[in-house]
Scaffold this active site. Structure first.
Site, mmCIF file in Angstrom:
data_model
loop_
_atom_site.group_PDB
_atom_site.id
_atom_site.type_symbol
_atom_site.label_atom_id
_atom_site.label_comp_id
_atom_site.label_asym_id
_atom_site.label_seq_id
_atom_site.Cartn_x
_atom_site.Cartn_y
_atom_site.Cartn_z
ATOM 1 N N THR A 28 0.897 -1.060 0.072
ATOM 2 C CA THR A 28 -0.093 -0.113 -0.134
ATOM 3 C C THR A 28 0.986 1.264 0.105
ATOM 4 O OG1 THR A 28 -1.423 -1.277 1.177
ATOM 5 C CG2 THR A 28 -1.919 1.199 1.302
ATOM 6 N N LYS A 140 4.599 -9.515 3.293
ATOM 7 C CA LYS A 140 3.127 -8.698 3.498
ATOM 8 C C LYS A 140 2.350 -9.590 2.482
ATOM 9 C CE LYS A 140 1.089 -4.301 4.054
ATOM 10 N NZ LYS A 140 1.545 -2.758 3.764
ATOM 11 N N GLU A 173 4.313 -5.971 16.494
ATOM 12 C CA GLU A 173 3.815 -4.776 15.786
ATOM 13 C C GLU A 173 2.466 -4.342 16.294
ATOM 14 O OE1 GLU A 173 3.857 -6.562 12.145
ATOM 15 O OE2 GLU A 173 2.256 -7.964 12.544
#
Length: 269
Positions: A28, A140, A173
């Protein structure tokens, strides 16, 4: 606008392995006047993710051009690049003849309120624990169910983000961000060799800190270590760098290191 394999479209085959198995990766990206910010780090992460999943990574110039096409007439945009293994027969075995599906899209920038970067955000600890899988750690990939379930744990608008811990109680995270903290002048961030997502902004910041001679350490922190930290901040490619003002009733009000990296990020692009 959306391009699928270079052509305007908005549908993929129901037999695509990205849909059936989450067999693919994505990034993204923020675009300004058609140019992707932190592109060097985005493409490096995409290329490495594809390599690790044995996917054919698209040519860099091809993706760069498609991002420009999708964001035409948008001064600021948010883009997404998705690469799947493509259409395959039923079953988990990787098809040797599958052609990757390449999805590039962009939409007008929605953004985040400037008050987040200025005053900081409130963060909670999620109950969900990330499972360990070194073969997928850092990637990802398209299976983001752990993040979806973790984000469903709260609906309080005052809480901006949730921290994810692993099975041993080590902080990894945020649900949508990488985490950094400062202790005794050292910039620290959790290691992502067992689980978690290695973001482009994380890669940029670690490289920039090393080049500037700033001490950087990848750690395995427990929550108590974060609560003792001088500063905490979050980062991702759309959010930028945002200080944490509150976590588990611990509050911070001064963010000198965070301010430094906020300015460095502005200077970078």
């Amino acid at each position: 606008m959306m391009l699928i394999n270079g052509l305007p479209a908005d549908t993929v085959s129901a037999a695509d392995r990205g849909l059936a198995y989450g067999d693919g990766v994505f990034r993204t990206i923020e675009l300004v006047s058609g140019r992707p910010r932190l592109w060097r780090w985005h493409y490096a992460r995409l290329r490495d993710d594809c390599r690790r999943l044995r996917l054919l990574c698209p040519d860099e110039s091809l993706l760069f051009g498609e991002l420009a096409v999708c964001s035409a007439n948008l001064e600021r945009a948010v883009a997404k690049v998705v690469i799947t293994r493509g259409v395959g027969k039923r079953g988990y075995a990787m098809p040797g003849d599958a052609m990757p599906t390449r999805i590039v899209s962009a939409a007008a920038w929605g953004g985040y309120p400037g008050t987040l970067a200025e005053h900081g955000v409130t963060v909670r600890v999620c109950e969900l624990r990330l499972s360990r899988q070194p073969l997928l750690a850092g990637i990802k990939h398209l299976n983001r169910l752990e993040n979806v379930l973790a984000r469903s744990e709260w609906d309080d608008p005052a809480i901006f983000e949730g921290l994810l811990l692993d099975e041993d109680g080590r902080v990894i995270e945020g649900t949508m961000s990488n985490l950094f903290y400062v202790r005794d002048g050292v910039l620290c961030t959790p290691k992502l060799d067992f689980c978690g997502v290695s973001g482009a902004l994380r890669a940029w910041l670690m490289a920039a800190a090393s080049e500037a001679g700033c001490p950087v350490s990848e750690t395995r922190p427990e929550l108590t270590e974060l609560l003792d930290a001088d500063e905490l901040f979050l980062g991702n490619s759309l959010l930028g760098v945002v200080p944490v003002a509150e976590l588990a009733q611990r509050r911070w009000s001064a963010f000198p290191v965070t301010r430094h990296w906020q300015q460095r990020l502005l200077d970078e692009n």
